[in-house]
Design an enzyme around this catalytic site. Structure first.
Site, PDB file in Angstrom:
ATOM      1  N   HIS A 147      15.034   2.718  -2.253  1.00 49.10           N
ATOM      2  CA  HIS A 147      13.534   2.146  -2.283  1.00 49.10           C
ATOM      3  C   HIS A 147      13.098   1.750  -3.490  1.00 49.10           C
ATOM      4  O   HIS A 147      12.010   1.039  -3.008  1.00 49.10           O
ATOM      5  CB  HIS A 147      12.897   3.972  -1.870  1.00 49.10           C
ATOM      6  CG  HIS A 147      11.307   3.775  -1.634  1.00 49.10           C
ATOM      7  ND1 HIS A 147      10.953   3.859  -0.883  1.00 49.10           N
ATOM      8  CD2 HIS A 147      10.713   3.142  -2.520  1.00 49.10           C
ATOM      9  CE1 HIS A 147       9.506   3.368  -1.105  1.00 49.10           C
ATOM     10  NE2 HIS A 147       9.390   3.021  -2.301  1.00 49.10           N
ATOM     11  N   GLU A 148      14.099   2.287  -4.219  1.00 50.22           N
ATOM     12  CA  GLU A 148      13.298   1.423  -5.190  1.00 50.22           C
ATOM     13  C   GLU A 148      13.771  -0.660  -5.663  1.00 50.22           C
ATOM     14  O   GLU A 148      13.227  -1.259  -5.944  1.00 50.22           O
ATOM     15  CB  GLU A 148      13.564   2.214  -6.542  1.00 50.22           C
ATOM     16  CG  GLU A 148      12.832   3.142  -6.958  1.00 50.22           C
ATOM     17  CD  GLU A 148      11.289   3.559  -6.482  1.00 50.22           C
ATOM     18  OE1 GLU A 148      10.942   2.237  -6.832  1.00 50.22           O
ATOM     19  OE2 GLU A 148      11.020   4.301  -6.002  1.00 50.22           O
TER      20      GLU A 148
HETATM   21 NI    NI Z   1       7.279   1.916  -3.593  1.00 51.09          NI
END
Ligand code: NI
Length: 182
Positions: A147-148
């Protein structure tokens, strides 16, 4: 340092690829990471990427500092992820198994969606001082990293949702749970 304003979805900078860091252990890099940390903590985020505070560089931070001693109220059931500063990351999936799970994002406040992610992956990169990081991870840890790092290539999690029926407002999706509204 300072809690910074988190850019929200719709901001063009969030869709830009971020540039790599070329100098480690500099005052500017330490200041950026301190601001990211303060901002993430103030919003109880599981992680944050530099572009989210308007800095288009390949820096992400995620996980919980051990001194914290409490679970993240946004992800109360999440397994422990060590506090990590990850710079210029490279992600390599291990196997092709995908896993679906709920995600939220500080740039998409008040919402959650089901996102498929690789179950296992290797990630490499550098810490603030330029030391190499090389880890093999799975599950929630692998999800958070994916996600990051997506933020560094201009991808927000709603762009990865397979079926938009699996996307909605947190308080509507989970009416009986005390999940913070970001
Ligand atoms: Ni995010």
């Amino acid at each position: 340092m300072a809690v910074r304003t988190v850019l929200r979805m719709g901001e063009p900078l969030l869709l830009q690829p971020a540039l790599p860091i070329t100098a480690f252990n500099t005052p500017e890099l330490h200041a950026l990471i301190a601001d990211m940390q303060d901002t993430m903590q103030s919003m109880d985020g599981a992680g944050i990427a530099a572009p989210q505070i308007g800095v288009s560089l390949q820096v992400v931070i995620f996980g919980q500092k051990e001194v914290d001693g409490r679970s993240n109220p946004r992800y109360p059931d999440a397994e422990e992820v060590p506090y990590t500063v990850l710079i210029n990351p490279v992600l390599t999936p291990v196997g092709s198994a995908m896993e679906e799970g709920w995600e939220g994002c500080l740039s998409v406040p008040g919402m959650r969606g089901i996102v498929p992610r690789y179950e296992r992956l290797q990630y490499t990169g550098f810490d603030t001082y330029g030391n190499t990081i090389d880890r093999l991870v799975s599950g929630f840890h692998a999800r958070v990293v994916q996600h990051e790092c997506d933020h560094l290539i201009g991808v927000l999690y709603p762009m990865r949702i397979k079926n938009l029926k699996d996307f909605g407002f947190t308080d509507v999706l989970f009416p009986n749970q005390d999940i913070q509204d970001d």
